[in-house]
Motif scaffolding. Structure first.
Motif, short mmCIF file in Angstrom:
data_model
loop_
_atom_site.label_atom_id
_atom_site.label_comp_id
_atom_site.label_asym_id
_atom_site.label_seq_id
_atom_site.Cartn_x
_atom_site.Cartn_y
_atom_site.Cartn_z
N THR A 130 0.78 -1.23 0.00
CA THR A 130 0.00 0.00 0.00
C THR A 130 0.82 1.29 0.00
N ASP A 131 1.85 1.38 0.86
CA ASP A 131 2.49 2.68 1.04
C ASP A 131 3.96 2.50 1.37
N ILE A 132 4.84 2.86 0.41
CA ILE A 132 6.29 2.80 0.62
C ILE A 132 6.85 4.17 0.24
N PRO A 133 6.90 5.10 1.17
CA PRO A 133 7.34 6.46 0.85
C PRO A 133 8.72 6.52 0.21
N ASP A 134 9.62 5.59 0.59
CA ASP A 134 10.98 5.61 0.06
C ASP A 134 11.04 5.47 -1.46
N LEU A 135 9.95 4.98 -2.08
CA LEU A 135 9.97 4.75 -3.52
C LEU A 135 9.59 5.98 -4.34
N ASN A 136 9.26 7.08 -3.65
CA ASN A 136 8.97 8.34 -4.35
C ASN A 136 7.85 8.19 -5.40
N ASN A 137 6.86 7.34 -5.08
CA ASN A 137 5.72 7.12 -5.97
C ASN A 137 6.11 6.51 -7.32
N GLU A 138 7.27 5.85 -7.37
CA GLU A 138 7.69 5.19 -8.61
C GLU A 138 7.26 3.73 -8.59
N ARG A 139 6.87 3.21 -9.75
CA ARG A 139 6.62 1.77 -9.89
C ARG A 139 7.97 1.12 -10.20
N SER A 140 8.60 0.59 -9.18
CA SER A 140 9.96 0.09 -9.36
C SER A 140 10.17 -1.32 -8.80
N GLN A 141 9.08 -2.00 -8.40
CA GLN A 141 9.23 -3.32 -7.79
C GLN A 141 8.75 -4.43 -8.72
N ILE A 142 9.58 -5.45 -8.84
CA ILE A 142 9.26 -6.64 -9.63
C ILE A 142 8.96 -7.77 -8.65
N VAL A 143 7.76 -8.32 -8.72
CA VAL A 143 7.36 -9.44 -7.87
C VAL A 143 7.47 -10.72 -8.68
N ILE A 144 8.12 -11.74 -8.08
CA ILE A 144 8.37 -12.99 -8.78
C ILE A 144 7.81 -14.15 -7.97
N ILE A 145 6.92 -14.92 -8.60
CA ILE A 145 6.35 -16.10 -7.95
C ILE A 145 6.58 -17.30 -8.87
N SER A 146 6.59 -18.48 -8.29
CA SER A 146 6.80 -19.68 -9.10
C SER A 146 6.19 -20.88 -8.40
N ASP A 147 6.13 -21.97 -9.13
CA ASP A 147 5.75 -23.27 -8.57
C ASP A 147 4.41 -23.21 -7.85
N LEU A 148 3.42 -22.67 -8.58
CA LEU A 148 2.06 -22.64 -8.05
C LEU A 148 1.41 -24.02 -8.11
N HIS A 149 1.79 -24.82 -9.09
CA HIS A 149 1.34 -26.22 -9.22
C HIS A 149 -0.18 -26.34 -9.13
N LEU A 150 -0.85 -25.55 -9.93
CA LEU A 150 -2.31 -25.63 -9.99
C LEU A 150 -2.70 -26.86 -10.79
N GLY A 151 -3.53 -27.72 -10.21
CA GLY A 151 -3.82 -29.01 -10.81
C GLY A 151 -5.20 -29.11 -11.43
N ILE A 152 -5.41 -30.19 -12.14
CA ILE A 152 -6.68 -30.40 -12.84
C ILE A 152 -7.76 -30.96 -11.91
#
Length: 536
Positions: A130-152
């Motif tokens: 929600t609120d990270i003042p240190d980022l100066n309102n810039e979109r600068s974060q890359i979120v990485i997820i893996s191995d969700l293994h959604l099944g049938i």
């Protein structure tokens, strides 16, 4: 001549509450700094303090900007200096700093430092939605997820209980003002974790559409992010979704970016302001999981067949885990005698036999290993196979042979070439280390950092072991390897529902930071291990 009664002038030393190094290329990360505390081994001469300590912020172009700082000598400990910024607030996150302590600083005894001290450190950018003042309102974060293994089918899928939390997580990603990218690093849909007796649909499209339908809440959450358009969403292939084609992904997640090699089942996503970040699943270097376009062509009659032996291993493992890894089985497997090691091909079969023997000791099943049980109808395979079809055996002439993955040991080098493995891995080593997560993690160094100085951050999934580790490239620069972990329900010994966040340097800042976090059913975020920073 020196008067023997004159006191000796010593050399001062100090310790700090802030992790620092003497290398501008490798500033250690500090999660949160309110006050820099320097504790010396002698009582300080107050008059020498203010002109002897300087603090600078390091900018992206290497320029040094001197900080206005305040000093205070601890009333209860005259050996200690406390340093704050001008506003006496937490130091800004996502910055690199240089501190200088002059040898003009003196103790009341006249002692000084042996020489001027120069130290470097970085401050972490912590994560929330929600609120990270240190980022100066810039979109600068890359979120990485893996191995969700959604099944049938949730009757046997690995991710069932965590689906609600995953949907909640993705909904928060969508509304975050700081996230620029979401990267799905493989094993999104699981085409491997199926019971041996499972009847596959008539077509691959039908299978993956079935997985999407069974996990529509998650698919809808991804599509909401993609359609909102504020966050770039990228998919990278894994091994459990090795047959999920570009067309499949585009049909199910329209508008998503895909990072793929020319060959099916592999891909590397390169991003970052300087293309310094490389992200891929991590199965490329695993002999059981990297595509095999060679070994079974006589069986499949299919020039595009790529399923590696890990597919059949996982089908067996599914039954074993569902059955509680039973120990009272009576299965018998082919017996193979050790061949002459100078016969490299035969010895390669023997080592493979030993590996399969170990697998079945670890993951036993009630089913008869000689019975045809593993249903296929996939990637050119049409038969129903027995577990023993995977085991090398001795034929009547005493020669070791195998039904599935024939001559895998002889074609491994060719397979590595096809799959773009730059630093070749010997066959025996590839077999022996396939199940160790350290082996996969080490490929970040071997295949990226050691070969390409432009790559400073590498992220894998695959192992299910989330971590963030500092590394160094041949130029002496700090690099970072991270693993994004997994979202499966049970991950014994390791956390689940984990994700990596790369915070890229702000417009005028010098560092990228990398952290691993864990999400919870209560929608809270916990930093799982120490973050790392690199200076650009």
């Amino acid at each position: 001549m020196k008067d023997n009664n004159e006191p000796m002038v010593g050399v001062m030393t100090f310790t700090s509450n802030v992790f620092m190094s003497n290398s501008a290329k490798q500033p250690p990360m500090n999660d949160r700094i309110q006050t820099i505390t320097l504790t010396f081994n002698e009582q300080l001469d107050v008059k020498t303090v203010s002109d002897s300590v300087a603090l600078y912020t390091i900018k992206r172009d290497g320029a040094l900007v001197k900080e206005t700082i305040s000093f205070q000598i601890d009333c209860d400990d005259k050996n200690t200096i406390m340093i704050n910024n001008q506003m006496v607030r937490t130091f800004t996150g996502g910055e690199a700093y240089k501190i200088e302590i002059s040898s003009k600083l003196k103790a009341v005894t006249g002692a000084t430092l042996a020489e001027d001290y120069v130290g470097y450190f970085a401050t972490n950018t912590l994560f929330n939605f929600t609120d990270i003042p240190d980022l100066n309102n810039e979109r600068s974060q890359i979120v990485i997820i893996s191995d969700l293994h959604l099944g049938i089918d949730d009757a046997f899928a690995e991710t069932v209980a965590n689906k609600q939390a995953l949907a909640s997580f993705l909904n928060q990603v969508k509304t975050s003002p700081h996230i620029s990218e979401l990267v799905i690093t493989g094993d999104l849909f699981d085409g491997w974790f199926l019971p041996m007796e499972y009847d596959l649909p008539d077509t691959q499209d039908e299978f993956f559409d079935g997985v999407a339908a069974n996990n529509h809440v998650i698919v809808n959450a991804f599509n909401d992010i993609i359609q909102a358009g504020d966050i770039k969403v990228t998919y990278v292939p894994g091994n459990h979704d090795i047959l999920l084609t570009e067309a499949d992904v585009a049909r199910i997640l329209p508008g998503i970016n895909q990072a793929r090699d020319e060959n099916q089942g592999l891909g590397t996503y390169v991003t970052g302001k300087n293309s310094e970040i490389a992200i891929e699943h991590g199965h490329r270097w695993n002999i059981f999981c990297t595509p095999d376009p060679i070994s079974n062509r006589e069986i499949t009659k299919n020039t595009t067949s790529i399923l590696p032996p890990g597919y059949f291993f996982t089908r067996i493992a599914t039954n074993s885990l569902r059955e509680g890894q039973p120990k009272d089985t009576t299965n018998t497997f082919p017996i193979v005698n050790p061949p002459d090691q100078t016969d490299v091909s035969q010895f390669g079969y023997y080592v493979l036999w030993r590996i399969w023997q170990g697998v079945m000791e670890l993951l036993p099943v009630y089913e008869n290993s000689a019975e045809k049980l593993i249903k296929t109808n996939i990637d050119g395979f049409t038969e129903t196979y027995a577990i023993n079809d995977l085991f090398p055996y001795e034929n009547e002439a005493g020669v070791i042979d195998v039904k599935l993955y024939k001559n895998m040991q002889d074609t491994w080098d060719e397979r590595q070439e096809i799959n773009g493995i730059k630093v070749k891995i010997p066959y025996i080593e590839a077999l022996a280390k396939a199940a160790t997560f350290d082996f996969t993690d080490d490929q970040a160094q071997n295949q990226f950092f050691d070969l390409d100085a432009s790559k400073r951050i590498v992220v894998f999934g695959h192992t299910h072991v989330g971590r963030v580790l500092p590394r160094t490239n041949p130029a002496g620069e700090k690099t970072i390897y991270a693993n994004s972990g997994t979202w499966i329900d049970r991950n014994p010994g390791y956390p689940t529902m984990t994700f990596v966040v790369i915070t890229q340097a702000k417009t005028d800042s010098a560092i990228d930071t990398v952290n691993l976090y864990q999400y919870s059913n209560e929608k809270t975020i916990t930093q799982w291990c120490e973050g790392q920073a690199i200076i650009q």
